[in-house]
Design an enzyme around this catalytic site. Structure first.
Site, PDB file in Angstrom:
ATOM      1  N   CYS A  38      -0.349   4.488   2.081  1.00 41.37           N
ATOM      2  CA  CYS A  38      -0.202   4.007   3.565  1.00 41.37           C
ATOM      3  C   CYS A  38       1.073   4.546   3.854  1.00 41.37           C
ATOM      4  CB  CYS A  38      -0.232   2.349   4.166  1.00 41.37           C
ATOM      5  SG  CYS A  38      -1.902   2.016   3.655  1.00 41.37           S
ATOM      6  N   ASP A  39       2.393   3.578   3.094  1.00 44.43           N
ATOM      7  CA  ASP A  39       3.127   3.872   3.862  1.00 44.43           C
ATOM      8  C   ASP A  39       4.509   4.442   2.678  1.00 44.43           C
ATOM      9  OD1 ASP A  39       3.307   1.502   5.564  1.00 44.43           O
ATOM     10  OD2 ASP A  39       3.093   0.235   3.901  1.00 44.43           O
ATOM     11  N   CYS A  87       0.836  -1.171  -0.078  1.00 46.99           N
ATOM     12  CA  CYS A  87      -0.205   0.057   0.225  1.00 46.99           C
ATOM     13  C   CYS A  87       1.318   1.308  -0.065  1.00 46.99           C
ATOM     14  CB  CYS A  87      -1.079  -0.093   1.881  1.00 46.99           C
ATOM     15  SG  CYS A  87      -1.894   1.599   1.472  1.00 46.99           S
TER      16      CYS A  87
END
Lengths: 312, 312
Positions: free
Chosen positions: B143-144, B140
């Site tokens: 997300c990261d 993701c």
């Protein structure tokens, strides 16, 4: 909006979309993302949904008016720089796998076409209906409701659309009479409940109307039991007719209702021809489902052109 | 959110929707409008789309982040007062036309069910992938990605999702290397063009990766030509697996990809069981098409209950 003068009549578009309602514009948004060379042609910007007072069933947008929703679609179209023109296509033919669309003054060519022309309101076809059109006879409460502040109006029909029209009209009229030929209205339960609980609404079941009477403008309705109801306006909401005549010219298959038969890929029986939204044969017709059909048609058109090695 | 303590385990719902992504919530919005007694059960609010940095293809909303789009859906759900709980259904059985769903601690009953559990990211299944999970291996970018400011990262895969992840990562990383097993990326043309024109992105075609190496965290990738690339993170975007195992327990038919087979009405092979969104077998999977499938499932569930005279 693009000016017709900017349209090159010799150009062969990848895809021409006929219709400017949600399903046609949904198709256009995705077709543009697929980098197809497209053109939208329509004669009523935003489609029939622009006559809807309030839309609470486009998931992701809790509550919005029909015109405002279509403004959002227009912003979306504009963000992708998609050309569209206002014109009415009168005829279509297919030659050497190219479709040619003609209006009174213009001609357009495309490798694929998508019919997204929606539907029009059905008429009662009774005396007075045509005569008093625009003078008390209306097919659009959102458009004409505000003219009848504190007046008495009727809504003919018992569908979800009829229920919503009636509810909207209670904001203006002092009394709204729903006249329906069956013994129970068949609106979405949430709207049915709102209608049944609304003190301004009266429902006359199992009844048709025979005639619309008036002088300068509508003054009464004659029911099929010969009762006469005095009122100021009648809103006719008895269903729609799909605008599929153009598609039939090139042999697109329709069902007994005149709706264009499509599969899960929004394909018709003719390769390269797609149909979406209210003109198509989906059982449950909503803005959201029409948009999705449009999106799928764009993907199918892209796929068709790629497989025929017309693009890429 | 409704507390589990408010849920009566003996109650038999009209419809239980399993999944809280766009398609499940689209289904819930319409089911509530149909006045069905419903419950939504899911374990990740908003579904996989919440891991998407930017959504520009939900017609009517020109540009929005995945989490923001799902906030709008949540507002829509809340405006209709629809109950939902966070739980993970482990098993399902059918008895006397009633479906019983069980999680570790709870049990729920319904007359119809809608599978809307979406899909999960596929794994490479190579050495180092599990070991460095959360320490340089991610599924993701949204997300990261921000952890890798001015670092070198790789994206594994050549799909539209992979292209979008790579584009997003260029906002943080100093270099993004796309590694793809085929000779051309297959993103939407608009995204493909953006990738090809982006100076920060390098593409290595016709290549697989054999191993992810590191110490405390990821430090390099070994390619199948034995070249080793030094980098700081690897984002794996090689497709998805539909979460259809639960459905298979009661004999719902799936295709060779494990997707639940549905018709134009979002019906599966089992009466009263519907499936929508990424878990279903539609060829073109988008938020908008999943929502539409959900809407249609609500209508089909309503129709099913009405025909069986369970409601009305």
């Amino acid at each position: 909006m693009y000016n017709i003068d900017n349209i090159d009549p010799k150009k062969i578009y990848d895809l021409i979309i006929i219709g400017t309602g949600p399903s046609g514009l949904g198709c256009a948004i995705y077709a543009a993302r697929f980098a197809l060379d497209i053109l939208i042609i329509g004669n009523l910007y935003g489609g029939l949904i622009t006559t809807t007072h309030i839309v609470e069933n486009y998931p992701g947008i809790p509550s919005i008016s029909g015109p405002e929703l279509m403004e959002k679609f227009r912003d979306h179209i504009n963000s992708l720089d998609i050309p569209y023109i206002i014109d009415e296509i009168r005829t279509v033919k297919k030659e050497n796998n190219i479709f040619e669309l003609k209006s009174f003054f213009n001609s357009f060519k495309a490798k694929t076409i998508c019919f997204a022309m929606g539907s029009n309101h059905k008429k009662l076809e009774i005396p007075g209906e045509e005569e008093f059109g625009g003078r008390g006879v209306s097919y659009c409460a959102t458009c004409d409701g505000p003219f009848y502040k504190n007046k008495i109006v009727a809504v003919i029909g018992g569908s979800d659309s009829a229920a919503k029209e009636a509810l909207y009209l209670t904001q203006h009229a002092k009394k709204v009479i729903i006249i329906y030929r069956k013994d129970e209205i068949r609106a979405e339960p949430i709207n049915k409940q709102r209608v049944l609980e609304n003190d301004k609404i009266e429902i006359i079941y199992n009844t048709n109307i025979k005639e619309i009477k008036g002088n300068e403008k509508v003054s009464s309705l004659v029911l099929d039991n010969n009762n006469e109801i005095k009122l100021d306006a009648v809103f006719i909401e008895i269903g729609v007719l799909p605008n599929s005549n153009l598609a039939k010219i090139i042999g697109v298959q329709t069902n007994e209702k005149g709706e264009i038969i499509i599969n899960k890929k929004s394909e018709t029986n003719i390769p390269g021809v797609f149909a979406v939204g209210d003109v198509a044969d989906s059982q449950f017709k909503q803005a959201i489902t029409g948009v999705s059909e449009g999106v799928i048609a764009a993907y199918s058109a892209f796929d068709y052109l790629k497989k025929k090695k017309i693009i890429y």
